[in-house]
Enzyme design. Structure first.
Site, short mmCIF file in Angstrom:
data_model
loop_
_atom_site.label_atom_id
_atom_site.label_comp_id
_atom_site.label_asym_id
_atom_site.label_seq_id
_atom_site.Cartn_x
_atom_site.Cartn_y
_atom_site.Cartn_z
N ARG A 1 -0.47 4.88 -5.19
CA ARG A 1 -1.73 4.47 -4.48
C ARG A 1 -2.60 5.50 -4.17
O ARG A 1 -2.93 5.90 -3.26
CB ARG A 1 -1.30 3.69 -3.07
N GLN B 1 -6.30 3.30 -8.43
CA GLN B 1 -6.59 1.86 -7.64
C GLN B 1 -6.67 0.67 -8.67
O GLN B 1 -6.27 -0.45 -8.14
CB GLN B 1 -7.99 2.14 -6.77
N ASP C 1 -3.29 -1.06 -9.55
CA ASP C 1 -2.41 -1.54 -8.42
C ASP C 1 -2.16 -2.98 -8.33
O ASP C 1 -2.83 -3.82 -7.54
CB ASP C 1 -3.30 -1.07 -7.05
N SER D 1 -1.44 -4.53 -4.66
CA SER D 1 -2.66 -4.91 -4.06
C SER D 1 -3.18 -6.19 -4.58
O SER D 1 -3.56 -7.28 -3.94
CB SER D 1 -3.53 -3.79 -3.99
N TYR E 1 3.13 3.39 3.61
CA TYR E 1 3.88 2.20 3.68
C TYR E 1 4.74 2.40 5.12
O TYR E 1 4.59 3.36 5.71
CB TYR E 1 5.15 2.12 2.65
P1 NAD Z 1 3.73 -3.87 2.35
O1 NAD Z 1 3.79 -5.07 1.46
O2 NAD Z 1 4.87 -2.90 2.01
O3 NAD Z 1 4.00 -4.33 3.85
C1 NAD Z 1 3.32 -5.29 4.42
C2 NAD Z 1 3.21 -4.84 5.80
O4 NAD Z 1 4.30 -5.03 6.71
C3 NAD Z 1 2.62 -3.34 6.01
O5 NAD Z 1 1.72 -3.68 6.69
C4 NAD Z 1 3.84 -2.78 6.97
O6 NAD Z 1 3.48 -1.68 7.76
C5 NAD Z 1 4.48 -4.14 7.74
N1 NAD Z 1 5.58 -3.91 8.17
C6 NAD Z 1 6.75 -3.49 7.71
N2 NAD Z 1 7.91 -3.63 8.68
C7 NAD Z 1 7.21 -4.24 9.85
C8 NAD Z 1 7.85 -4.52 11.12
N3 NAD Z 1 9.13 -4.27 11.29
N4 NAD Z 1 6.96 -5.32 11.90
C9 NAD Z 1 5.91 -5.50 11.53
N5 NAD Z 1 4.98 -5.15 10.33
C10 NAD Z 1 5.93 -4.43 9.47
O7 NAD Z 1 2.49 -3.08 2.67
P2 NAD Z 1 1.05 -3.14 1.78
O8 NAD Z 1 0.39 -4.26 1.77
O9 NAD Z 1 1.55 -2.69 0.45
O10 NAD Z 1 0.21 -2.09 2.40
C11 NAD Z 1 0.84 -0.77 2.92
C12 NAD Z 1 -0.44 0.19 3.12
O11 NAD Z 1 -0.75 0.76 1.89
C13 NAD Z 1 -1.69 -0.42 3.91
O12 NAD Z 1 -2.09 0.54 4.67
C14 NAD Z 1 -2.75 -0.62 2.85
O13 NAD Z 1 -3.93 -0.72 3.15
C15 NAD Z 1 -2.42 0.49 2.03
N6 NAD Z 1 -2.69 0.61 0.70
C16 NAD Z 1 -3.54 1.73 0.20
C17 NAD Z 1 -4.24 1.44 -1.15
C18 NAD Z 1 -4.68 2.80 -1.72
O14 NAD Z 1 -4.98 3.75 -1.13
N7 NAD Z 1 -5.14 2.54 -3.19
C19 NAD Z 1 -3.82 0.42 -1.93
C20 NAD Z 1 -3.21 -0.55 -1.51
C21 NAD Z 1 -2.78 -0.51 -0.16
#
Ligand code: NAD
Length: 378
Positions: free
Chosen positions: A120, A125, A128, A131, A228
């Site tokens: 990420r 991006q 991804d 996402s 994550y």
């Molecule tokens: P994910 O699909 O791995 O998980 C979904 C959500 O569940 C996450 O927000 C995680 O914190 C939450 N979670 C895990 N355990 C939990 C618990 N016990 N109780 C409550 N919530 C819990 O996550 P994702 O959608 O892939 O996103 C992870 C991070 O990566 C986010 O901050 C997102 O904005 C970021 N992101 C960055 C980029 C980039 O920089 N290019 C791209 C996509 C996502």
């Protein structure tokens, strides 16, 4: 060189790994594009549209001539029999807990890339897939929840009386959860959300929802360098359950999206919490394929409890908006393929030192090469 886009064999997979737009772009890189007949049907892309974009419409057996295969799902052992050794295959490989399937990729001699391991970082991006697909899943989860709920979501003040706004609680606010918040807000619900990562707090507030979480020392350190969530301690989980139990009892729709990379999904909603909800309430568990966040959720089913609470466990939720999901997925794949092709020779030139290649390459030259899986296979 030839790129082949097959029809997905999994009955539960309506998406396709190319769109007319990406066919044009792939041809622009100097590649010959062959799309299997019917590959786009379930994503509402007829063969003619692929042909108009420059693809040759072929049959499944054409995979034998392919240098690159673009897919949604990992090819199975039987499917791999048609591939020539050395073919580059790019898909969502879902390798965790699927050792035999990963071994089969190595045995077939294909160079397999796992799109879900794309780092990420800014450069990647546009590639991804987690996402692009999670965003649509978050949207669709709200649509599914709303359609199972037998009341209206927005507050309606009418001459015949007032319908109150539905209360929607989103658990886990990564990409899917944030889109779920936005969608539920657009439908007029009163939205609250929780997560274990501190960064989520501000994002939730910026979407006009209220944040609810146990904000202790462990919470402050819950985000990994990769962005994550960590797996939380038993103690934290107990505190989190105590905080959310009372809240869940008052909700109309609960949408759970919590995941931890490479681990089973955390259990966030117990059977007792489900039972505490009012008849007619709905839970949508987007993590159901990874073990589920909700006790009693069944993959592929809508369960109705004795108390008339529905637990929605649809499989492949991005596939429920296949036409949109395929367009975005196809663009993610194209963006990656573009980095693998030498612009002057117009042929595949995989740079095995590139960070994107290192992060995503699963098998190569007959071996499992990804560090997370190579050791286990020895
Ligand atoms: P994910 O699909 O791995 O998980 C979904 C959500 O569940 C996450 O927000 C995680 O914190 C939450 N979670 C895990 N355990 C939990 C618990 N016990 N109780 C409550 N919530 C819990 O996550 P994702 O959608 O892939 O996103 C992870 C991070 O990566 C986010 O901050 C997102 O904005 C970021 N992101 C960055 C980029 C980039 O920089 N290019 C791209 C996509 C996502």
């Amino acid at each position: 060189q030839t790129v082949f886009i097959p029809r997905e064999l999994d009955a539960n997979e309506p998406r396709v790994a190319a769109s007319p737009d990406t066919v044009k772009r792939l041809a622009g890189l100097g590649l010959d594009v062959v799309v299997e007949t019917g590959a786009g049907t379930r994503s509402r892309i007829p063969d003619e549209e692929f042909a108009k974009a420059g693809a040759v419409i072929g049959k499944a057996g054409d995979v034998a001539k392919a240098d690159v295969v673009l897919k949604v799902r990992r090819p199975g052992e039987a499917e791999l029999k048609g591939y020539k050794s050395g073919t580059t295959v790019i898909a969502i490989m879902d390798p965790y807990g699927n050792d035999a399937a990963v071994a089969a990729l190595a045995k077939a001699g294909v160079t397999a890339f796992s799109m879900e391991f794309m780092p990420r970082i800014t450069r990647a991006q546009s590639m991804d897939v987690l996402s692009s697909q999670a965003n649509l899943a978050g949207y669709q989860a709200v649509i599914d929840g709303a359609s199972e709920y037998d009341r209206a979501l927005p507050m309606m003040m009418t001459a015949a009386g007032t319908v109150p706004a539905a209360k929607v609680f989103i658990m886990g606010v990564g990409v899917a959860g944030l889109q779920a918040i936005a969608t539920a807000r657009r439908l007029g619900a009163v939205v609250t959300a929780t997560d274990v990562r501190p960064a989520a707090k501000e994002q939730v507030a910026s979407l006009g929802a209220k944040f609810l979480a146990v904000e202790d020392e462990e919470f402050k350190a819950a985000e990994t360098a990769g962005g994550y969530a960590k797996e939380m301690s038993k103690e934290y989980q107990a505190k989190q359950a105590a905080l959310t139990a009372e809240h869940i009892a008052k909700q109309d729709i609960v949408i759970t999206t919590a995941l931890i990379p490479g681990r089973p999904a955390p259990k966030l909603v117990s059977a007792a919490m489900v039972d505490s909800m009012k008849p007619g309430s709905v839970l949508v568990d987007l993590a159901v394929e990874r073990g589920g966040n909700v006790e009693g959720a069944v993959p592929g089913q809508v369960v109705t409890t004795a108390n008339n609470v529905k637990i929605v466990g649809h499989l492949n939720v991005p596939g429920r908006v296949a036409a949109s999901a395929s367009l975005l997925y196809a663009r993610n794949l194209y963006a990656f393929v573009e980095t693998l092709v030498d612009k002057t020779t117009k042929t595949l030139a995989i740079n095995r030192d590139d960070d994107l290649v290192k992060a995503t390459m699963l098998t190569d030259g007959g071996k499992i090469v990804h560090p997370a899986f190579a050791k286990a296979a020895e």
